[in-house]
Design a protein around this motif. Structure first.
Motif: not given
Length: 292
Positions: A133-154
């Motif tokens: 669960v730790d690993a799955a959640l960690g990966s989900a948060i990493d992708m989640f923040l990356k997508s927020r960063e991409t949208e944030g750049k726009k």
């Protein structure tokens, strides 16, 4: 760094028994609102999941979807509820008597009725499943923040572009004021000539009138504050995190100065510039609502 409040992330982890999947998505929200959907079996993990998300996410309405699958043969527990079966038989017997029909209990049919038999999965091995669960959640948060960063750049690029336009309109307003005073001086001079005829215009009276008019129209302070707020917004956009509320406040201040400029203006060109200014500020405000 500008982070959008809109994002999506997905993570998976598995071993030879369990497969864990965590998905996250978010939309705008004034504060951080986390909603977690997970099987009751894993309720022991909810508090930790919530804490891990809070550690890395500051704002937004975040929906988390947790699912798991078992892989391979797993023991299950079958429960026979005799009281439920007896109730079904008694009810069917009574119904047969009311309609005067023969009734012979059919075990196969009764077994299909809800809750006669219930199946329960084997107990989850918390010690084994927690790292997954730790690993799955960690990966989900990493992708989640990356997508927020991409949208944030726009969002960053768009806001910076609009701030440049606000600065340009501010310059136009400032450059227009000397022309307004010259035009006003010409108007009152011509009006005085019409009224006085050949008599000389008192330059002191004319100068006093110009000072009063210029003071009434003066927006020097508003120009200074506009440029100061624009500078602060540019600097804030370069800050590390959690800048949405500060940018929202600065946008309100920009709008306040634009309203003051419009209220003082008697010139149609300045009024048009003021409306353009407010339109740009409103577009900035809309984008800022998406920033964490």
């Amino acid at each position: 760094m500008v982070l959008s409040m809109t994002g999506f992330g997905r993570g998976e982890a598995s071993d030879d028994i369990y497969k864990i999947t965590v998905e996250m998505k978010s939309v705008n929200h004034r504060y951080l609102d986390i909603n977690i959907r997970m099987p009751h079996t894993f309720s022991f993990y909810e508090n930790k999941m919530r804490a891990d998300i809070k550690e890395r996410v500051n704002r937004g309405k975040v929906d988390v979807f947790f699912s798991f699958e078992t892989q391979g043969d797993q023991d299950v527990e079958i429960n026979y509820n005799s009281s439920v079966a007896a109730s079904y038989i008694a009810g069917m017997k009574k119904m047969a008597e009311e309609y005067s029909v023969d009734f012979v209990p059919d075990v196969k049919s009764i077994a299909r009725f809800p809750d006669v038999f219930t199946m329960k999965d084997a107990k989850v091995d918390e010690e084994r499943i927690t790292p997954l669960v730790d690993a799955a959640l960690g990966s989900a948060i990493d992708m989640f923040l990356k997508s927020r960063e991409t949208e944030g750049k726009k969002l960053y690029d768009d806001i910076v572009d609009k701030l440049t336009s606000v600065s340009e309109v501010t310059d136009k307003i400032e450059n227009r004021y000397p022309d307004i005073l010259d035009e006003y001086r010409d108007r009152i001079s011509k009006k005085a000539e019409e009224l006085l005829g050949d008599r000389q215009i008192d330059e002191r009276v004319l100068a006093t009138e110009m000072v009063v008019y210029a003071d009434r129209l003066c927006v020097d302070e508003e120009m200074v504050r506009l440029r100061t707020h624009i500078s602060h917004m540019r600097k804030t956009l370069e800050e590390a995190e959690n800048i949405g509320r500060k940018l929202d406040f600065l946008t309100q201040e920009l709008n306040r100065e634009a309203n003051t400029i419009l209220s003082k203006s008697t010139d149609i060109i300045i009024a048009d510039y003021g409306i353009e200014l407010k339109t740009l500020i409103e577009k900035i405000r809309e984008q800022i609502q998406n920033i964490e």
